[in-house]
Enzyme design. Structure first.
Site, PDB file in Angstrom:
ATOM      1  CE  LYS A 194      -4.303  -1.699   0.426  1.00 25.00           C
ATOM      2  NZ  LYS A 194      -5.425  -1.382  -0.475  1.00 25.00           N
ATOM      3  CB  SER A 249      -0.700  -7.974  -0.775  1.00 26.68           C
ATOM      4  OG  SER A 249      -1.460  -8.810   0.068  1.00 26.68           O
TER       5      SER A 249
END
Length: 309
Positions: free
Chosen positions: A46, A296
């Site tokens: 992110k 991720s």
């Protein structure tokens, strides 16, 4: 609807090069590599989208809604520019993620899961702040797409990547990666992975229309970072560029967390492990060839990690 382009992703790569690290490709089996975004400064991919959005938009104040990793990424990137950040979080968010965001000086507003977007939009309007959502924004998507550039570049000296496996929640990560990769290597297959308990993108592609499940269902999955449905923007990217989305069970996700910890020596949260769960336990649903799986994030609750070991 305008989709993110390769040029957008390349511009993002320049903007974020001093804040997001270039994570390595780690071999993990024959013709299989891991892209460990859990090694980023805030423990998740992110940081790429958050840093690009702040650099491109130059806001004076920022508001977002997040289950944790996007909020932490925005707080981290904004703190470097002394920009105040407010993060609206579902009251089911793991404590490890809440504490990490608070430690960066962000204001946190806890709400029931269905209210996170509504409250964030209301606060942004009241305060005149810039809303930077976790996936439903072209600059966020472009930032995430830099992962795709790096994967193709790192495999360029060998036979190129045939398959890239990507975790899917709101769809910003797979949208950016797919937009970049398909522009450079159209033959590369982009495969998304979702938990069975939050498989809205898989059903949306199957029905060729945007489907949203109730949070009472999607918030049952242990993979807290991928409980959200795609937006119209991310679904448009998936429909254009993504080859398939497959699902994995929570049991398989937790087993993958343990495998990554003990065999790859990587601390990975359930949301980050779903791509590897697909490779380990749903291989028959994947195309053959040289494969890279995106991990991720790694912001896992310590007790949950202990149970996986």
């Amino acid at each position: 609807m305008d989709l993110v382009t390769l040029r957008d992703v390349q511009a993002a790569a320049v903007r974020i090069e001093r804040i997001a690290i270039r994570t390595p490709l780690l071999p993990f089996g024959e013709d299989f590599w891991l892209k460990p975004e859990n090694l980023q400064p805030i423990g998740a991919f992110k940081i790429r989208g958050a840093a690009n959005a702040i650099a491109a938009l130059e806001p004076s104040a920022v508001i977002t809604h997040s289950s944790g990793n996007h909020g932490r990424a925005l707080a981290y990137a904004a703190a470097r520019r002394k920009i105040p950040v407010t993060v609206v979080m579902p009251d089911t968010s793991p404590k490890v993620k809440v504490d990490a965001i608070a430690a960066l000086g962000a204001e946190i507003v806890m709400v029931p899961p269905p209210q996170r977007l509504e409250v964030a939009e209301k606060l942004a309007a009241e305060r005149g702040a810039t809303l930077i959502p976790p996936f439903d924004h072209p600059e966020v998507i472009a930032g995430q797409g830099t992962i795709g550039l790096e994967i193709l570049e790192d495999l360029a000296e060998q036979p190129e990547a045939d398959v890239i496996i990507v975790p899917v929640g709101g769809g910003g990560l797979i949208s950016g990666i797919a937009a970049a990769v398909k522009a450079l290597r159209p033959a590369c297959r982009i495969i998304g992975v979702e938990p069975e308990l939050a498989a809205e993108s898989a059903e949306s592609l199957q029905r060729d229309r945007l489907i949203k499940w109730p949070t009472e269902k999607t918030y049952q999955t242990v993979a807290d970072g991928v409980r959200t449905a795609p937006s119209a923007l991310t679904f448009a990217h998936m429909r254009e560029y993504v080859d398939d989305i497959i699902t994995v069970s929570d049991e398989e996700i937790l087993k993958a967390v343990g495998v990554l910890a003990t065999q790859a020596r990587l601390v990975v949260e359930p949301s980050g492990a779903i791509s590897v769960a697909a490779y380990l336990y749903r291989r028959g649903f994947l195309p053959g060839g040289r494969t890279a799986a995106v991990i991720s994030g790694g912001n896992v609750d310590p007790e949950l990690l202990r149970s996986c070991l």
